[in-house]
Design an enzyme around this catalytic site. Structure first.
Site, PDB file in Angstrom:
ATOM      1  N   ARG A 120       0.844  -1.193   0.000  1.00 55.67           N
ATOM      2  CA  ARG A 120       0.000   0.000   0.000  1.00 55.67           C
ATOM      3  C   ARG A 120       0.880   1.244   0.000  1.00 55.67           C
ATOM      4  NH1 ARG A 120      -5.736  -0.574   3.166  1.00 55.67           N
ATOM      5  NH2 ARG A 120      -6.751  -1.597   1.388  1.00 55.67           N
ATOM      6  N   GLN A 125      -1.363   2.590  -6.043  1.00 52.69           N
ATOM      7  CA  GLN A 125      -2.798   2.806  -5.839  1.00 52.69           C
ATOM      8  C   GLN A 125      -3.633   2.325  -7.019  1.00 52.69           C
ATOM      9  OE1 GLN A 125      -3.349   6.946  -4.846  1.00 52.69           O
ATOM     10  NE2 GLN A 125      -2.835   6.618  -2.695  1.00 52.69           N
ATOM     11  N   ASP A 128      -4.236  -1.454  -6.783  1.00 50.70           N
ATOM     12  CA  ASP A 128      -4.730  -1.964  -5.502  1.00 50.70           C
ATOM     13  C   ASP A 128      -6.117  -2.587  -5.668  1.00 50.70           C
ATOM     14  OD1 ASP A 128      -5.435  -2.476  -2.904  1.00 50.70           O
ATOM     15  OD2 ASP A 128      -4.914  -0.496  -2.134  1.00 50.70           O
ATOM     16  N   SER A 131      -8.521  -2.566  -2.606  1.00 48.66           N
ATOM     17  CA  SER A 131      -9.253  -1.317  -2.395  1.00 48.66           C
ATOM     18  C   SER A 131     -10.370  -1.139  -3.406  1.00 48.66           C
ATOM     19  CB  SER A 131      -8.293  -0.128  -2.462  1.00 48.66           C
ATOM     20  OG  SER A 131      -7.419  -0.117  -1.349  1.00 48.66           O
ATOM     21  N   TYR A 226      -3.154  -0.516   7.376  1.00 47.05           N
ATOM     22  CA  TYR A 226      -4.101  -1.460   7.952  1.00 47.05           C
ATOM     23  C   TYR A 226      -4.192  -1.257   9.463  1.00 47.05           C
ATOM     24  CZ  TYR A 226      -3.891  -4.096   3.556  1.00 47.05           C
ATOM     25  OH  TYR A 226      -3.958  -4.472   2.247  1.00 47.05           O
TER      26      TYR A 226
END
Length: 372
Positions: A120, A125, A128, A131, A226
């Site tokens: 992360r 991004q 990901d 997500s 996290y």
């Protein structure tokens, strides 16, 4: 040299997503790769074979897709499929690193990029997948709650009377939780949220919701954004301080997960017993044991007059958009892997790249990932 990318049809019960779309197929072709899509791979997500063929893909059998240099999947393939892959090939998808062993992949001489292990960091991004799919899950979870809750969410004023706005509490302010907050707010509910990571407070307030301020005695902030598991003492204090707020909620959406660990209990049975009849709990952690111990995975049950929703396949229920997001995640990841030059396109797994190094669970038959 030309790289062949294979796209599998998902076989897990209820799985409607697909790992590539006609849009991503065109992008792979532009990078010098060829693409073979297993017949019917995109049908459940509303991407017909004809659309893939028009984009330039070849429609083939499962054996054709499994024979590719790079094989894309959503869910981890069965061991028989893995054994049918070409030694030295690369498998990319949700490979369940915290729940499954990689022996079959190693024995087949494969390499494997597990998207759950993508670090992360800001540069990753766009890759990901956790997500992108959690965002969809948070949205759909609120819609499921409204379906099972037999009242309005917004303030409703009519000539027949007035309905007060519903109180919605979101537990866990990650990607899914933030989307759940935004969706419940759009529907007119009064929304509160809680997370063990103090830094999430501003995010909650920016969406127009209230942050539940309680002091559990320690921070739950972990690595990579996290949450980490709280001590037993802190968990007990959290349950004690949250209890009365939760009993007053009409809808609770829980999203708290810790990678590789059972879901923490946030809504104990005593809280469920104290909630009003007709209230709803949507437990996004149901697949990992649930944030409420009364939740049953893949079931909707009623206990103590409260409806508990344990659905575990929210992204699959919005398969068209979920597949589009996921396909872009994989495309962006593979742009680091597919190298195009005058000699053609080839697969290069550069371990100096922290994204590849982090996600590469198996390298040509050698298991690199160790469960924590």
């Amino acid at each position: 040299m030309t790289v062949l990318v294979g796209v599998l049809r998902e076989r897990a019960a209820g799985e409607c997503r697909v790992a590539a779309t006609p849009e991503s197929v065109k992008k792979f072709l532009a990078r010098g790769a060829q693409v073979c899509v297993e017949a019917g791979a995109g049908e459940a997500a509303r991407y017909p074979d004809a659309a893939y063929a028009e984009a330039g893909a070849r429609i083939g059998t499962a054996a054709d897709a499994l024979a590719a240099d790079v094989v894309l999947c959503v869910r981890r393939p069965a061991d028989a499929q893995i054994a049918a892959m070409r030694p030295g090939a690369l498998l990319v998808g949700f490979l369940e690193p915290h729940a499954a062993r990689f022996d079959a992949l190693a024995q087949a001489g494969l390499s494997a990029l597990s998207v759950e292990l993508i670090p992360r960091i800001s540069r990753a991004q766009s890759m990901d997948a956790l997500s992108s799919q959690a965002n969809i899950a948070g949205y759909r979870a609120v819609l499921e709650a409204t379906f099972h809750y037999r009242r309005f969410l917004p303030l409703m004023m009519t000539s027949a009377g007035t309905a007060k706005p519903s109180r919605v509490v979101i537990l866990g302010v990650g990607v899914a939780g933030l989307q759940a907050i935004a969706t419940a707010r759009r529907l007119g509910a009064q929304v509160e949220a809680f997370d063990v990571r103090p830094e999430t407070r501003e995010q909650v307030l920016s969406l127009g919701a209230k942050f539940i301020d309680i002091d559990v005695g320690e921070s739950g902030a972990g690595e990579g954004g996290y949450a980490r598991e709280l001590s037993a003492q802190a968990q007990a204090r959290q349950q004690e301080l949250l209890g009365e707020r939760l009993k007053a909620a009409d809808i609770i959406v829980t999203t708290a997960l810790i990678p590789g660990r059972p879901a923490p209990v946030l809504v104990p049975e005593a809280v469920v017993q104290g909630m009003r009849p007709g209230s709803v709990i949507v437990d996004l952690a149901a697949a990992n044991g649930g944030n409420c111990p009364l939740t049953e995975a893949d079931q909707v049950v009623e206990k103590h007059g409260v409806t508990l929703v344990g659905i575990t396949d929210y992204p699959s229920r919005l398969a068209t958009d979920a597949s589009a997001f996921y396909a872009r995640n994989l495309l962006n990841l593979l742009e680091l892997v597919l190298k195009k030059d005058d000699a053609g396109t080839r697969v290069v797994l550069d371990l100096d790249d922290e994204i590849i190094a982090g996600a590469l669970a198996v390298q040509t038959g050698a298991v690199r990932f160790a469960k924590r």
